[in-house]
Design a protein around this motif. Structure first.
Motif, mmCIF file in Angstrom:
data_model
loop_
_atom_site.group_PDB
_atom_site.id
_atom_site.type_symbol
_atom_site.label_atom_id
_atom_site.label_comp_id
_atom_site.label_asym_id
_atom_site.label_seq_id
_atom_site.Cartn_x
_atom_site.Cartn_y
_atom_site.Cartn_z
ATOM 1 N N TYR A 127 24.176 81.196 44.193
ATOM 2 C CA TYR A 127 23.461 81.423 45.445
ATOM 3 C C TYR A 127 24.446 81.545 46.587
ATOM 4 O O TYR A 127 25.621 81.252 46.436
ATOM 5 C CB TYR A 127 22.453 80.294 45.725
ATOM 6 C CG TYR A 127 23.041 78.913 45.843
ATOM 7 C CD1 TYR A 127 23.576 78.472 47.047
ATOM 8 C CD2 TYR A 127 23.066 78.042 44.748
ATOM 9 C CE1 TYR A 127 24.107 77.196 47.166
ATOM 10 C CE2 TYR A 127 23.592 76.774 44.856
ATOM 11 C CZ TYR A 127 24.116 76.359 46.064
ATOM 12 O OH TYR A 127 24.653 75.089 46.166
ATOM 13 N N VAL A 182 18.361 75.175 47.810
ATOM 14 C CA VAL A 182 18.266 75.750 46.463
ATOM 15 C C VAL A 182 18.383 74.658 45.403
ATOM 16 O O VAL A 182 17.650 74.656 44.408
ATOM 17 C CB VAL A 182 19.345 76.832 46.252
ATOM 18 C CG1 VAL A 182 19.276 77.388 44.832
ATOM 19 C CG2 VAL A 182 19.172 77.954 47.269
ATOM 20 N N PHE A 196 17.811 83.239 45.530
ATOM 21 C CA PHE A 196 18.135 82.132 44.627
ATOM 22 C C PHE A 196 17.492 82.304 43.252
ATOM 23 O O PHE A 196 17.472 81.375 42.447
ATOM 24 C CB PHE A 196 17.657 80.805 45.230
ATOM 25 C CG PHE A 196 16.200 80.804 45.607
ATOM 26 C CD1 PHE A 196 15.210 80.639 44.642
ATOM 27 C CD2 PHE A 196 15.808 81.001 46.928
ATOM 28 C CE1 PHE A 196 13.873 80.662 44.977
ATOM 29 C CE2 PHE A 196 14.459 81.026 47.272
ATOM 30 C CZ PHE A 196 13.493 80.856 46.290
#
Length: 337
Positions: A337, A263, A87
């Motif tokens: 991501y 994330v 990430f």
């Protein structure tokens, strides 16, 4: 670079500071360097010192979550044991976006578009890079290419690059080692140990249960964002907020399942924590106040006024980030991501 176009100074100050922060030094080192420079530059060019130093500090905070910088490395090291990785770009872009948006607010608030100076600096007056500086720039470029392009370990490669520079006689290694912020590193390690103890004793689960008790999927991100901002007003982002809230973010994800994204949570936590870091009770605001008092003789009334201004700006910045997190901005459309 800007010559007589001094209206570009705020923009250049932000992006130069963000760039320096992103290539390794991070928000503390880049913040001290660029905020001090910005303050003296403002007095020399007779422009607003508060605004100019804010552009520099906001830039340093905005760029510090790159994979090469302390915040990015710390985020990776905290998240991998929790089962999350990959990430880095998302975290960097979300923190950069957050810092840039509030810089625009400051730019408008302090009328940065009207910045004028009667004594612009000339590019011809600046000396050329010497051998040691050119070798250092080359080493940084090589490190960036190898760490981002070839996924090499940032910490290990940074040590190897530094060793090569020492062997080439670029720097006095004794002075360089003394310049490492050992106190900050030990502080972060100590907090990491403390968090592990708290986790073992069930403290993380206790706090996450408390937070999830009054949050739903849609409010999880703004609640954790607000929590990180409040913590950062009186503490360090990398030393306290991230080690404390990242494990809680993982717990929240476990409880809500696919409805909450880890994330997005840590991006909101990190960005909002740095948003609060211009508070005079935190590192960023303290740097601005100390730079101001070092650059000129300052009265108690001036410092009190600056204290109030910085704290109110940090509150506004936190509120902006909580609103952004409520709107799902820190998800960035799920593109990275």
């Amino acid at each position: 670079l800007v010559a007589k176009r001094t209206i570009l100074i705020p923009i250049l100050m932000f992006f130069l500071s963000a760039f320096i922060s992103a290539i390794g030094p991070g928000h503390i080192a880049a913040g001290i360097l660029m905020t001090t420079f910005a303050m003296y530059l403002a007095f020399e060019m007779d422009i607003n010192p508060m605004a100019t130093s804010l552009y520099a500090k906001l830039g340093a905070n905005a760029g510090c979550a790159s994979v090469l910088s302390l915040t990015g490395v710390l985020a990776k090291n905290l998240s991998e044991p929790l089962g999350y990785s990959g990430f880095g770009l998302h975290l960097f872009l979300s923190t950069l976006l957050s810092g840039f948006l509030f810089t625009l607010v400051v730019y408008i608030l302090y009328k940065g578009y009207k910045v004028k100076a009667d004594n612009p600096l000339k590019l011809s007056d600046i000396p050329k890079f010497n051998r040691d500086q050119l070798l250092t720039i080359a080493a940084i470029v090589v490190m960036v290419v190898c760490c981002i392009g070839f996924k090499l370990d940032t910490g290990l490669f940074a040590f190897a690059t530094a060793a090569v520079l020492v062997l080439l006689g670029v720097v006095d290694e004794k002075k360089a080692i003394k310049g490492i912020p050992w106190g900050t590193l030990v502080f972060i390690c100590g907090v990491g140990v403390l968090i592990n103890v708290i986790d073992t004793l069930g403290g993380i689960t206790l706090v996450s249960d408390f937070l999830t008790g009054f949050m739903i999927e849609k409010t999880a991100v703004p609640i954790l964002a607000a929590t990180s901002g409040i913590l950062s007003w009186v503490s360090s982002t990398t030393g306290v907020v991230m080690p404390t809230l990242y494990p809680i973010a993982a717990e929240v994800c476990e409880k809500f399942g696919s409805g909450v994204n880890y994330v997005e949570l840590i991006s909101a936590i990190t960005a909002t924590s740095f948003a609060a870091a211009i508070s005079p009770l935190s590192t960023g605001g303290a740097i601005i106040m100390s730079s101001y008092s070092a650059a000129r003789e300052t009265s108690t009334a001036e410092l009190n006024k600056m204290f109030r201004t910085l704290f109110l700006l940090s509150v506004g910045n936190v509120l902006l980030n909580v609103i952004l997190s409520s709107l799902g901005v820190f998800n960035l459309g799920g593109l990275f991501y």
